[in-house]
Design an enzyme around this catalytic site. Sequence first.
Site, PDB file in Angstrom:
ATOM      1  N   THR A 128       0.862  -1.192   0.000  1.00 41.25           N
ATOM      2  CA  THR A 128       0.000   0.000   0.000  1.00 41.25           C
ATOM      3  C   THR A 128       0.895   1.238   0.000  1.00 41.25           C
ATOM      4  O   THR A 128       1.321   1.693  -1.047  1.00 41.25           O
ATOM      5  CB  THR A 128      -0.985  -0.007   1.181  1.00 41.25           C
ATOM      6  OG1 THR A 128      -0.273  -0.251   2.400  1.00 41.25           O
ATOM      7  CG2 THR A 128      -2.048  -1.074   1.005  1.00 41.25           C
TER       8      THR A 128
ATOM      9  N   LYS B  77       3.970  -6.903   4.116  1.00 42.16           N
ATOM     10  CA  LYS B  77       3.753  -5.502   3.794  1.00 42.16           C
ATOM     11  C   LYS B  77       3.338  -4.768   5.051  1.00 42.16           C
ATOM     12  O   LYS B  77       2.815  -5.356   5.997  1.00 42.16           O
ATOM     13  CB  LYS B  77       2.707  -5.321   2.694  1.00 42.16           C
ATOM     14  CG  LYS B  77       1.294  -5.782   3.008  1.00 42.16           C
ATOM     15  CD  LYS B  77       0.435  -4.865   3.860  1.00 42.16           C
ATOM     16  CE  LYS B  77       0.395  -3.450   3.311  1.00 42.16           C
ATOM     17  NZ  LYS B  77      -0.361  -2.558   4.291  1.00 42.16           N
TER      18      LYS B  77
ATOM     19  N   THR C  76      -0.016  -2.767  10.728  1.00 41.84           N
ATOM     20  CA  THR C  76      -0.895  -2.791   9.544  1.00 41.84           C
ATOM     21  C   THR C  76      -0.173  -3.651   8.621  1.00 41.84           C
ATOM     22  O   THR C  76       0.586  -3.202   7.815  1.00 41.84           O
ATOM     23  CB  THR C  76      -1.011  -1.473   8.842  1.00 41.84           C
ATOM     24  OG1 THR C  76      -2.051  -0.786   9.396  1.00 41.84           O
ATOM     25  CG2 THR C  76      -1.486  -1.575   7.421  1.00 41.84           C
TER      26      THR C  76
ATOM     27  N   GLU D 113       6.721   4.561   7.280  1.00 37.62           N
ATOM     28  CA  GLU D 113       6.318   5.805   6.625  1.00 37.62           C
ATOM     29  C   GLU D 113       7.159   6.982   7.096  1.00 37.62           C
ATOM     30  O   GLU D 113       7.179   7.320   8.276  1.00 37.62           O
ATOM     31  CB  GLU D 113       4.837   6.074   6.891  1.00 37.62           C
ATOM     32  CG  GLU D 113       3.937   5.090   6.185  1.00 37.62           C
ATOM     33  CD  GLU D 113       2.485   5.174   6.600  1.00 37.62           C
ATOM     34  OE1 GLU D 113       1.640   4.614   5.874  1.00 37.62           O
ATOM     35  OE2 GLU D 113       2.195   5.780   7.636  1.00 37.62           O
TER      36      GLU D 113
ATOM     37  N   ASN E 220       0.410  10.597   5.899  1.00 36.05           N
ATOM     38  CA  ASN E 220      -0.823  10.207   6.571  1.00 36.05           C
ATOM     39  C   ASN E 220      -1.904  11.266   6.515  1.00 36.05           C
ATOM     40  O   ASN E 220      -3.087  10.958   6.691  1.00 36.05           O
ATOM     41  CB  ASN E 220      -0.513   9.809   8.019  1.00 36.05           C
ATOM     42  CG  ASN E 220       0.092   8.425   8.086  1.00 36.05           C
ATOM     43  OD1 ASN E 220      -0.608   7.436   7.950  1.00 36.05           O
ATOM     44  ND2 ASN E 220       1.401   8.363   8.243  1.00 36.05           N
TER      45      ASN E 220
ATOM     46  N   THR F 226      -9.932   9.738   2.092  1.00 33.85           N
ATOM     47  CA  THR F 226     -10.780   9.921   0.930  1.00 33.85           C
ATOM     48  C   THR F 226     -10.452  11.203   0.207  1.00 33.85           C
ATOM     49  O   THR F 226     -10.993  11.448  -0.855  1.00 33.85           O
ATOM     50  CB  THR F 226     -12.259   9.953   1.362  1.00 33.85           C
ATOM     51  OG1 THR F 226     -12.423  10.968   2.356  1.00 33.85           O
ATOM     52  CG2 THR F 226     -12.681   8.618   1.926  1.00 33.85           C
TER      53      THR F 226
END
Length: 388
Positions: A150, A172, A183, A263, A383, A388
């Site tokens: 992702t 991942k 995650t 990240e 982040n 959306t």
Amino acid sequence: MAEKGITAPKGFVASATTAGIKASGNPDMALVVNQGPEFSAAAVFTRNRVFAAPVKVSRENVADGQIRAVLYNAGNANACNGLQGEKDARESVSHLAQNLGLEDSDIGVCSTGLIGELLPMDKLNAGIDQLTAEGALGDNGAAAAKAIMTTDTVDKETVVFADGWTVGGMGKGVGMMAPSLATMLVCLTTDASVTQEMAQIALANATAVTFDTLDIDGSTSTNDTVFLLASGASGITPTQDELNDAVYAACSDIAAKLQADAEGVTKRVAVTVVGTTNNEQAINAARTVARDNLFKCAMFGSDPNWGRVLAAVGMADADMEPEKISVFFNDKAVCLDSTGAPGAREVDLSGADIDVRIDLGTSGEGQATVRTTDLSFSYVEINSAYST
């Protein structure tokens, strides 16, 4: 066979495809199939009580100790979608089972991506058909590892060669990493001939000291899943200790790669706590420091700010002697008996790897290490845009 990854062990094939689930247009579906002759399986899942539909379905299906195939999609977590989400997860399992000539209970399913969006089932089912088309399944572990990404920037594969048998894996996850895995989706494969009980012991032991001690941002995903599939194709049955060691090595390698690709990461930080009553207290203290935003910001700035360490660890649920705490950065003392050590502000933390050691001063035998990262501008940017 591949040199690394899920198809390195005998008895496993994989496929990957682009179904159009990811907005980027990158590959977003993968399939791992155990061709046997054995089908033992173990799994560990998120401890988040808000868990995704694929977690529920996979828990049910692995309960009998056997899984023959695992379906992955990236770009949509299928989490917090109510009864429709569960219906969609079961539909995908049934579709795949029919294509492979298996029972629904033979299938594991894993999803990762945005929470709260329904799966585009037309694209997902078309993707399943592509994954199972004639010639699709083969030595495609590397492609599968790329398809499950992702916000990852690199794919993550591993291999451990034992005495005539092998453990391979892919994973991942670069954010929402906290205890109870991350995650994170991980698939481990082995051609060792082992029982489900052996596999579960090895996996539980390994995840407890690898993925469970990786804490990037204090968030625990709804979708965490680690599978261990065993084909028995090598014909070799290792001892429990031998299996434990190999599975641990595979998990440790993937966990290190997850940390390195976290990240926005610029620093890889290991926080070790000693000198408290037991290991549980030590991990509580290490995790408290690893999650502290002021500490993480200091690491980003290469700042040997031991005061932030003391301020954070003082809030931990762990026995300590508040006036006897010592802190070391990269083995250099910066705080002794809760007071600054000579030259503490001059310690060089400019490198990418930082080891923090905290002695809570009780002389207790508890010790634990948590792996984390710094808190960078890039983490916030990534982040703030991932929605959306």
